[in-house]
Design a protein around this motif. Structure first.
Motif, PDB file in Angstrom:
ATOM      1  N   GLY A 195     -10.210  28.525 -10.542  1.00  0.00           N
ATOM      2  CA  GLY A 195     -10.716  28.232  -9.214  1.00  0.00           C
ATOM      3  C   GLY A 195     -11.927  29.077  -8.881  1.00  0.00           C
ATOM      4  O   GLY A 195     -12.422  29.846  -9.710  1.00  0.00           O
ATOM      5  N   SER A 196     -12.369  28.960  -7.640  1.00  0.00           N
ATOM      6  CA  SER A 196     -13.606  29.606  -7.208  1.00  0.00           C
ATOM      7  C   SER A 196     -13.531  31.132  -7.211  1.00  0.00           C
ATOM      8  O   SER A 196     -14.540  31.804  -7.393  1.00  0.00           O
ATOM      9  CB  SER A 196     -13.994  29.117  -5.815  1.00  0.00           C
ATOM     10  OG  SER A 196     -12.963  29.438  -4.891  1.00  0.00           O
ATOM     11  N   ASP A 197     -12.350  31.684  -7.008  1.00  0.00           N
ATOM     12  CA  ASP A 197     -12.219  33.151  -6.988  1.00  0.00           C
ATOM     13  C   ASP A 197     -11.313  33.655  -8.118  1.00  0.00           C
ATOM     14  O   ASP A 197     -10.603  34.633  -7.972  1.00  0.00           O
ATOM     15  CB  ASP A 197     -11.712  33.628  -5.622  1.00  0.00           C
ATOM     16  CG  ASP A 197     -10.382  33.004  -5.220  1.00  0.00           C
ATOM     17  OD1 ASP A 197      -9.859  32.147  -5.971  1.00  0.00           O
ATOM     18  OD2 ASP A 197      -9.857  33.369  -4.155  1.00  0.00           O
ATOM     19  N   ALA A 198     -11.378  32.976  -9.265  1.00  0.00           N
ATOM     20  CA  ALA A 198     -10.501  33.294 -10.393  1.00  0.00           C
ATOM     21  C   ALA A 198     -10.656  34.737 -10.878  1.00  0.00           C
ATOM     22  O   ALA A 198      -9.658  35.405 -11.160  1.00  0.00           O
ATOM     23  CB  ALA A 198     -10.751  32.325 -11.546  1.00  0.00           C
ATOM     24  N   ASP A 199     -11.895  35.224 -10.960  1.00  0.00           N
ATOM     25  CA  ASP A 199     -12.108  36.606 -11.429  1.00  0.00           C
ATOM     26  C   ASP A 199     -11.442  37.606 -10.493  1.00  0.00           C
ATOM     27  O   ASP A 199     -10.754  38.528 -10.936  1.00  0.00           O
ATOM     28  CB  ASP A 199     -13.602  36.924 -11.549  1.00  0.00           C
ATOM     29  CG  ASP A 199     -14.284  36.151 -12.670  1.00  0.00           C
ATOM     30  OD1 ASP A 199     -13.581  35.689 -13.594  1.00  0.00           O
ATOM     31  OD2 ASP A 199     -15.519  36.026 -12.626  1.00  0.00           O
ATOM     32  N   ALA A 200     -11.633  37.428  -9.201  1.00  0.00           N
ATOM     33  CA  ALA A 200     -11.032  38.328  -8.216  1.00  0.00           C
ATOM     34  C   ALA A 200      -9.512  38.208  -8.219  1.00  0.00           C
ATOM     35  O   ALA A 200      -8.800  39.203  -8.069  1.00  0.00           O
ATOM     36  CB  ALA A 200     -11.581  38.030  -6.822  1.00  0.00           C
ATOM     37  N   ALA A 201      -9.007  36.991  -8.406  1.00  0.00           N
ATOM     38  CA  ALA A 201      -7.556  36.778  -8.435  1.00  0.00           C
ATOM     39  C   ALA A 201      -6.918  37.521  -9.604  1.00  0.00           C
ATOM     40  O   ALA A 201      -5.920  38.225  -9.425  1.00  0.00           O
ATOM     41  CB  ALA A 201      -7.250  35.288  -8.517  1.00  0.00           C
ATOM     42  N   VAL A 202      -7.507  37.390 -10.782  1.00  0.00           N
ATOM     43  CA  VAL A 202      -6.968  38.077 -11.956  1.00  0.00           C
ATOM     44  C   VAL A 202      -7.029  39.584 -11.767  1.00  0.00           C
ATOM     45  O   VAL A 202      -6.066  40.296 -12.055  1.00  0.00           O
ATOM     46  CB  VAL A 202      -7.700  37.624 -13.242  1.00  0.00           C
ATOM     47  CG1 VAL A 202      -7.425  38.566 -14.393  1.00  0.00           C
ATOM     48  CG2 VAL A 202      -7.272  36.215 -13.611  1.00  0.00           C
ATOM     49  N   ALA A 203      -8.132  40.086 -11.249  1.00  0.00           N
ATOM     50  CA  ALA A 203      -8.267  41.530 -11.016  1.00  0.00           C
ATOM     51  C   ALA A 203      -7.230  42.012 -10.004  1.00  0.00           C
ATOM     52  O   ALA A 203      -6.600  43.059 -10.198  1.00  0.00           O
ATOM     53  CB  ALA A 203      -9.674  41.864 -10.537  1.00  0.00           C
ATOM     54  N   GLY A 204      -7.029  41.263  -8.933  1.00  0.00           N
ATOM     55  CA  GLY A 204      -6.062  41.643  -7.910  1.00  0.00           C
ATOM     56  C   GLY A 204      -4.630  41.618  -8.413  1.00  0.00           C
ATOM     57  O   GLY A 204      -3.831  42.509  -8.110  1.00  0.00           O
TER      58      GLY A 204
END
Length: 89
Positions: free
Chosen positions: A67-76
């Motif tokens: 999705g649009s915030d996949a990088d931030a989601a994985v990091a979180g």
């Protein structure tokens, strides 16, 4: 799609307390997030999905976000897993 793989180090495995922390982290993002362990996979926003996978200490898991915030989601989610002492940082 963004993903990371880790080994569960909590001696009990993936149980309710860290699962709740992961769900809380995953719910902050719009991306579709799932956990894969062996041939099993589950929705990271469903405690029943996660607990039914019966992930044990030493099992390898992969967290996948699309999705649009996949990088931030994985990091979180990774940070939540480290904070819950589920994986090593």
């Amino acid at each position: 799609m963004t993903q990371f793989t880790a080994v569960i180090t909590d001696k009990i495995g993936l149980h309710a307390r860290p699962a709740t922390a992961i769900i809380s982290a995953a719910s902050k993002f719009e991306s579709d997030v799932k956990i894969v362990s062996g041939s099993k996979n589950g929705n990271l926003r469903s405690i029943m999905n996660i607990l039914s996978m019966q992930i044990k200490s030493g099992d390898e898991v992969t967290i996948i976000a699309e999705g649009s915030d996949a990088d931030a989601a994985v990091a979180g989610i990774k940070e939540a897993m480290i904070s819950a002492a589920l994986i090593e940082g």
